[in-house]
Enzyme design. Structure first.
Site, mmCIF file in Angstrom:
data_model
loop_
_atom_site.group_PDB
_atom_site.id
_atom_site.type_symbol
_atom_site.label_atom_id
_atom_site.label_comp_id
_atom_site.label_asym_id
_atom_site.label_seq_id
_atom_site.Cartn_x
_atom_site.Cartn_y
_atom_site.Cartn_z
ATOM 1 N N THR A 163 4.238 1.880 2.421
ATOM 2 C CA THR A 163 5.572 2.087 1.850
ATOM 3 C C THR A 163 6.303 3.217 2.566
ATOM 4 O O THR A 163 7.458 3.080 2.985
ATOM 5 C CB THR A 163 5.455 2.393 0.342
ATOM 6 O OG1 THR A 163 4.877 1.269 -0.322
ATOM 7 C CG2 THR A 163 6.805 2.709 -0.268
ATOM 8 N N GLY B 258 0.830 -1.195 0.000
ATOM 9 C CA GLY B 258 0.000 0.000 0.000
ATOM 10 C C GLY B 258 0.864 1.244 0.000
ATOM 11 O O GLY B 258 2.060 1.203 0.318
ATOM 12 N N CYS B 259 0.263 2.362 -0.380
ATOM 13 C CA CYS B 259 1.037 3.600 -0.480
ATOM 14 C C CYS B 259 1.483 4.079 0.901
ATOM 15 O O CYS B 259 2.660 4.355 1.121
ATOM 16 C CB CYS B 259 0.216 4.668 -1.199
ATOM 17 S SG CYS B 259 -1.452 4.902 -0.562
ATOM 18 N N TYR B 260 0.552 4.194 1.830
ATOM 19 C CA TYR B 260 0.939 4.596 3.187
ATOM 20 C C TYR B 260 1.968 3.641 3.778
ATOM 21 O O TYR B 260 2.995 4.083 4.315
ATOM 22 C CB TYR B 260 -0.281 4.653 4.102
ATOM 23 C CG TYR B 260 -1.208 5.834 3.928
ATOM 24 C CD1 TYR B 260 -0.756 7.137 4.084
ATOM 25 C CD2 TYR B 260 -2.568 5.647 3.674
ATOM 26 C CE1 TYR B 260 -1.633 8.223 3.976
ATOM 27 C CE2 TYR B 260 -3.444 6.723 3.571
ATOM 28 C CZ TYR B 260 -2.974 8.008 3.720
ATOM 29 O OH TYR B 260 -3.845 9.063 3.625
#
Lengths: 344, 344, 344, 344
Positions: free
Chosen positions: A152, A148-150
């Site tokens: 990372t 997921g972006c968060y």
């Protein structure tokens, strides 16, 4: 030259994958699927692609996808776990940019995503596609769960101190600010400009799907039990995540030792940039680029603040997926990921 | 491999040139000058460049610049005309992204820029760096006047109809909307976010330096006398120019003939994209890319509206400068200019 | 104290009406309707209203509405024309912020709105609620068609020159820039921040419903046949309309005469502000206020450019509706409309 | 009717004071000073004021200011402490919106503001102008230190739990997000739109002047020693502060007890709005209004997250100053502060 396809190509992650794959010298993008838009050209949908591709969306079709070397899933959760087993069986590798293979525990998956996991047999073998922590696993896998972006931004920011055993693990806090593209390309009232511009608002303070993902990965990578408060906020910007990470040291550590911990941990990493001590990275410094920039502070003895920024659609999604693809196929890890961030 | 330098590398045009030149396979960027920042690294100034270059700003020094193949000037007006003659004499080619060589008439230059022209002898030989209109002149020149951002969007939008002799030339109007980066990287109160965000405002309605540039180029390219009302507006966005162009036909012309006029005129142009009749191009569709997208409308018989969008820093400045460089050195015209626009 | 209601209170026009009516000393807001949200409190919907009202949405109910002195319609077209006749018959006055009574010609209404007009008998008697042009008609009417947002800015900007007979009427152009709130509070993909921020795009260049409204009103107010090209553009901002108006003089007119024409025409108008000659009004200078600011230019002899800005939700909708209400009930015209624009 | 003046009226705090004072029924604004702009009209400077005032800036002149009932200082630190003693001696009351009287300890002032305090004799008597905590002190004072914008949001958010003795006081964190107007109306490169839009960045993580202000006030109000990590971030928006506050409970407390603690503490406060448990307040819900909206979460037992939002220029500056003025002169505390927030 490998032949690749994208299942679900009408969202922001999808178009970003297309943009990057079209610039990759070892890839031929052959199939992009969309049930809703089948038959339409990608360039009609995303005008930035005009002149760069003549591909049209097509219905997802396993028979056609089975002929590829690699399939990316840029779909909501639930799709990849239904289609991946058959593709893997046919020898196709899979990178899922959705959430289906990020949580190793099916019960946790069901709790957070409201859906029973339909492919528990392959869940165990999926690698977690954060190369900086799991490079060898990824190389040896055929199924990659793209982070997921968060997660990372948060994991890259906290990992060195956890790995070094320097933190109290019961009071970690990740206060995260995300651009609106992170909420996806969907017609929701809460996302229209007149509601979101000139505004800042938190959401999911009491619970968000990325918290168990972050916690489980950090537990695994550090070998420590831990708890993290994860607080996402919606920003009036398009791209970018800024993670402000709070942790307390479990012993006295000099500023230089803290800085060195990060510098050494990431010295060989092409896509992690440790800024000089006490810096304040800007999300715009990574816009469009596959890089995570990190800075460390110790405002008072024992209180550490780590700032970590990424482009949610690149290092937080499509760029990292290409990085994983490069690992899967033994391409140079940075191939196709050279572009410099767009500033201003 | 050619060796190039940039005089004046601390503005937005400068950093965009650096970004593009670092990605160009036939170029070695050797010198970037700045009086104010001499000795500092470019990457300290522009964090998107971290990891991509170790260059430091240096004082402008003609002796060093004379050793290069090409020098770009990304300076305010007045600088290039002082330094260019000596560089040309030494065999260095020059592309001026400033305004010193755009107006052929020294009196007009002095009127609009408040400065007597100091290099009138080379003014005549400067080519106007809009390849779509003056490709051969550029190829054969050693000094290129890179067009202004507004003029690029306006001229490409109006030229086909003027060339075809279809317009009344006494009532042309260019209503232009520009992102704030067009105003430069300068600490001006009128540019701070709290003054410019959530706001739209015109400026220079009664007269702006780009009007004589547009008029003189269109006169030359069309062989017709003409007058244009040029109305720039400052938008709450970073990059992009949207030109809304109004003209009246001097005879009855079918929609299809209008569309064909553009399609044929630009059929061979790699960086001009004529959209389907009646489209509305978005500035975001060109963000970061060296392309001009154009759409044509005839809302009522005789009234034509042309919409033309560019990224002011790319096709409107640094990208076009690379395109000109490619022409000067017989590189493929699109080399280094392949990147797809960043959307969203 | 009059008793008023709002039919359709969940859009931006609705909430702005509520905000202004709650601050008006002669009004008691008793009913706000919404089919979808009936039973819910307004303050739950619009958090700015918390602490200012305990009203809840209710189903639209003619029996209840008939007991009021005045009903505002803040609804899509088609609703007011169905309900207004019965309210008028019961002695209730009506101000329609939608489009049902703006076009006097039912055929034109049907052409532009795709709906046969269902109340043609009262269409003729509706006044057009632009007090600066039709104050006495409004005072004497019981049904007011509140003008569209774009028409308000354009008509106020062009009227003085047309009334003075100074313009060629075959080449009027209104290039208009609007904040995204003008598109309404609706979940449309094209309105989400990731699509609209850092972007400028035209729409409806070949035809838009506000063009016939502007043309018919200007014809009536000036007694001249005329044609106008109307070009709306979507801006990355929340509130505000900036109209850039182009017209050609039919005789030589000095700058001072042009300026005087506006100054005299609007000398007694509390909500029209004529700026000094050659100014550039900013939309932020009217944010939240019921005012139209206008500036005039004559860049070349015969070419006039008028700049006109309003807040689309105030002078372009709810504020103007209150102004009309004040006229209908013989309140001071500025009552409740004193607030100063919010800057920055 | 009291007669008031503003020293330093060219910044955002100044113009907001003017806007609010012009709407206050018991105030006559007589003097607004500015050295740089003396002689110019306020309305030329701030176009939203056109038609609302004919005041011109004048040189600061103690003789004239001494004739007033109240003087506001909307100046950088260092000005008020030089002029206030003489005004107080003449019987004029003073509200300083700058920082000169916020820190009671002259050494701390000198450390954080780089200036020796020149009015230590009156420092002790200054009340801290946060009415919700110090109402009686303010009423009885003649010199009010108006709180900083961040401190207002943070202190109101944390005070109830500290007062109730429920928190571990060694691990408080305030992660704050501010609109760019908080940085003032100054021509700084780091504030221009092309640098700040579509961007999020922290600043002052290792130390910021508002930290000692928050800590000292919370120590005094709670009677407890404490330490707070204060992390400000610059947002791409104009107005608004969002404080995300992290604290750990020192005993098990039910959600309902936490909520009740806030509801009871602020039950009588006209300008503090406690949202339902688990809400996420938006900064836009307070735009232009003198209110602080607060919501409380307990994501895991013992971990409290409080969200607190204000408009930095209203409850965080000018609005709070009017609230203090109302207390000083025995006006109703809400007089002139009724306007509803502007949404959207």
């Amino acid at each position: 030259m490998i032949r690749v396809g994208i299942v679900g190509g009408t969202g922001y992650t999808g178009v970003e994958l297309v943009r990057l794959l079209l610039g990759h010298p070892k890839v031929r993008l052959e199939i992009v699927t969309s049930r809703a838009e089948a038959g339409q050209s990608l360039a009609d949908h995303f005008p930035n692609l005009r002149g760069h591709t003549t591909l049209c969306y097509e219905e997802p079709n396993l028979a056609r996808l089975r002929g590829l070397d690699l399939v990316f899933f840029a779909t909501p959760h639930g799709v990849a776990m239904d289609m991946a087993p058959e593709l893997l069986a046919a020898g196709v590798r899979v990178i899922d940019l959705g959430a289906d293979f990020r949580l190793k525990d099916p019960a946790s998956y069901e709790h957070w995503y409201g859906l029973a996991h339909s492919a528990t047999d392959i869940l165990a073998e999926a690698s977690y596609g954060l190369p900086e922590l799991f490079r060898e696993e990824i190389r040896n896998s055929r199924l990659v769960a793209n982070p997921g972006c968060y997660p990372t931004a948060v994991i890259l920011g906290l990992h060195p101190l956890l790995q070094a055993g320097l933190l109290h693990t019961d009071s970690l806090i990740a206060d995260c600010k995300s651009g609106a593209s992170g909420a996806g390309r969907t017609a929701r009232l809460g996302l229209i400009l007149a509601e979101t511009a000139d505004n800042v608002q938190a959401y999911g303070i009491s619970g968000h799907r990325h918290r168990p993902e972050i916690e489980s990965v950090l537990r695994r990578s550090s070998g420590q039990e831990l708890e993290l408060q994860f607080s996402p906020h919606l920003m009036p910007m398009i791209r970018g995540i800024h993670a402000t990470l709070y942790a307390r040291l479990n012993r006295s550590v000099a500023d230089t030792e803290l800085q060195d911990t990060y510098v050494h941990r990431y010295a060989q990493e092409p896509f992690v940039d440790v800024l000089p001590w006490g810096s304040h990275p800007a999300t715009r410094s990574v816009r469009g680029a596959n890089v995570c920039r990190i800075a460390i502070h110790q405002p008072r003895p024992g209180q550490v603040v780590v700032l970590s920024v990424i482009d949610n659609l690149v290092k937080g999604a499509a760029g990292q997926a290409l990085q994983n693809m490069n690992l899967l196929f033994d391409f140079p890890e940075t191939l196709g990921l050279e572009p410099i961030a767009l500033l201003p």
